[in-house]
Write a protein that holds these residues in place. Structure first.
Motif, PDB file in Angstrom:
ATOM      1  N   GLN A  97       0.832  -1.202   0.000  1.00  0.00           N
ATOM      2  CA  GLN A  97       0.000   0.000   0.000  1.00  0.00           C
ATOM      3  C   GLN A  97       0.871   1.257   0.000  1.00  0.00           C
ATOM      4  O   GLN A  97       1.967   1.278   0.563  1.00  0.00           O
TER       5      GLN A  97
ATOM      6  N   ASP B  92      -0.929   7.458   2.760  1.00  0.00           N
ATOM      7  CA  ASP B  92      -1.725   8.615   2.334  1.00  0.00           C
ATOM      8  C   ASP B  92      -0.870   9.841   2.045  1.00  0.00           C
ATOM      9  O   ASP B  92      -1.088  10.521   1.035  1.00  0.00           O
TER      10      ASP B  92
ATOM     11  N   LEU C 133       0.926   9.276  -1.287  1.00  0.00           N
ATOM     12  CA  LEU C 133       0.011   9.268  -2.420  1.00  0.00           C
ATOM     13  C   LEU C 133      -0.521  10.666  -2.721  1.00  0.00           C
ATOM     14  O   LEU C 133      -0.509  11.109  -3.876  1.00  0.00           O
TER      15      LEU C 133
ATOM     16  N   ARG D 292      -8.640   2.778  -4.367  1.00  0.00           N
ATOM     17  CA  ARG D 292      -7.624   2.159  -3.502  1.00  0.00           C
ATOM     18  C   ARG D 292      -8.157   0.947  -2.770  1.00  0.00           C
ATOM     19  O   ARG D 292      -7.403   0.050  -2.424  1.00  0.00           O
TER      20      ARG D 292
ATOM     21  N   LYS E  94     -11.565  -0.768  -6.656  1.00  0.00           N
ATOM     22  CA  LYS E  94     -10.795  -1.320  -7.772  1.00  0.00           C
ATOM     23  C   LYS E  94     -11.635  -2.303  -8.591  1.00  0.00           C
ATOM     24  O   LYS E  94     -11.548  -2.335  -9.817  1.00  0.00           O
TER      25      LYS E  94
ATOM     26  N   PRO F 275      -1.565  -1.040  -6.168  1.00  0.00           N
ATOM     27  CA  PRO F 275      -2.402  -0.679  -5.018  1.00  0.00           C
ATOM     28  C   PRO F 275      -3.329   0.499  -5.264  1.00  0.00           C
ATOM     29  O   PRO F 275      -4.311   0.679  -4.555  1.00  0.00           O
ATOM     30  N   VAL F 276      -3.006   1.309  -6.279  1.00  0.00           N
ATOM     31  CA  VAL F 276      -3.819   2.492  -6.578  1.00  0.00           C
ATOM     32  C   VAL F 276      -4.075   2.578  -8.078  1.00  0.00           C
ATOM     33  O   VAL F 276      -3.154   2.408  -8.885  1.00  0.00           O
TER      34      VAL F 276
END
Length: 199
Positions: free
Chosen positions: A36, A39, A42, A67, A72, A91-92
């Motif tokens: 991951q 935050d 990202l 996310r 997803k 992961p994103v």
């Protein structure tokens, strides 16, 4: 001349003029770890995109981020199968789109140009932070609009996979040989003085 200090990049890329190595180090791998992205890391990518230039400061770009497993799963049906093979580990996922109508109610001819600048800023910030990004044009924009509830005055441009780089060997065999930075044509084929000249 600039070369990268990353072997995989240095073997495939060098700049004819001095530039910051971040421009060479940014490329589009397909192998992602499932780790991951915190935050603060990202959202620094989207903060960088926020400061991209735009015509009349319209800032037409928008991002829809997925996310969680649920979000997803919502993205996967409109992504082309050839991309899903590798991007499901990322992961994103982020869809970049832009508003086609200006604040004055007229067509914003620069909306896609400006969204491209925002994507470039995001991608470079990701590289500086040790992340990889891969923008995909292989998706169904109409299906994405329907699934995500996007209004008609927005144009969808790309789905961006974001995360940490994985091992090449984690990819299907047919993709492993493509897992290297691509080169670029010479400046003389891109920059013309005075008039257009196709070479």
């Amino acid at each position: 001349m600039t070369k990268s200090h990353f072997p995989e990049v240095a073997d495939n890329r060098s700049a004819a003029y001095e530039i910051d190595p971040v421009f060479l180090n940014r490329w589009s791998p397909r192998s992602f770890k499932e780790d991951q992205v915190p935050d603060d890391v990202l959202f620094s990518l989207f903060e960088a995109a926020r400061w991209a230039p735009s015509a009349s400061n319209e800032q037409p770009w928008r991002f829809i981020v997925a996310r969680t497993a649920e979000d997803k799963q919502r993205f996967y049906p409109f992504i082309a199968e050839g991309n899903r093979i590798w991007c499901e580990k990322a992961p994103v996922l982020a869809l970049i789109l832009s508003k086609t109508v200006s604040g004055r109610g007229t067509f914003n001819r620069a909306h896609a140009f400006d969204a491209g600048a925002a994507w470039g800023y995001l991608a470079l910030q990701a590289t500086k932070l040790g992340l990889i990004t891969h923008a995909m044009g292989g998706f169904d924009p109409e299906k994405a609009k329907e699934v995500l509830g996007v209004p008609d005055d927005y144009e969808l441009h790309a789905v961006i996979a974001i995360g940490y780089q994985g091992e090449k060997e984690a990819l299907p065999e047919q993709l492993q040989e493509r897992e290297k930075p691509s080169g670029r044509r010479e400046l003389s084929q891109t920059v013309f003085e005075g008039v257009f000249e196709e070479k």
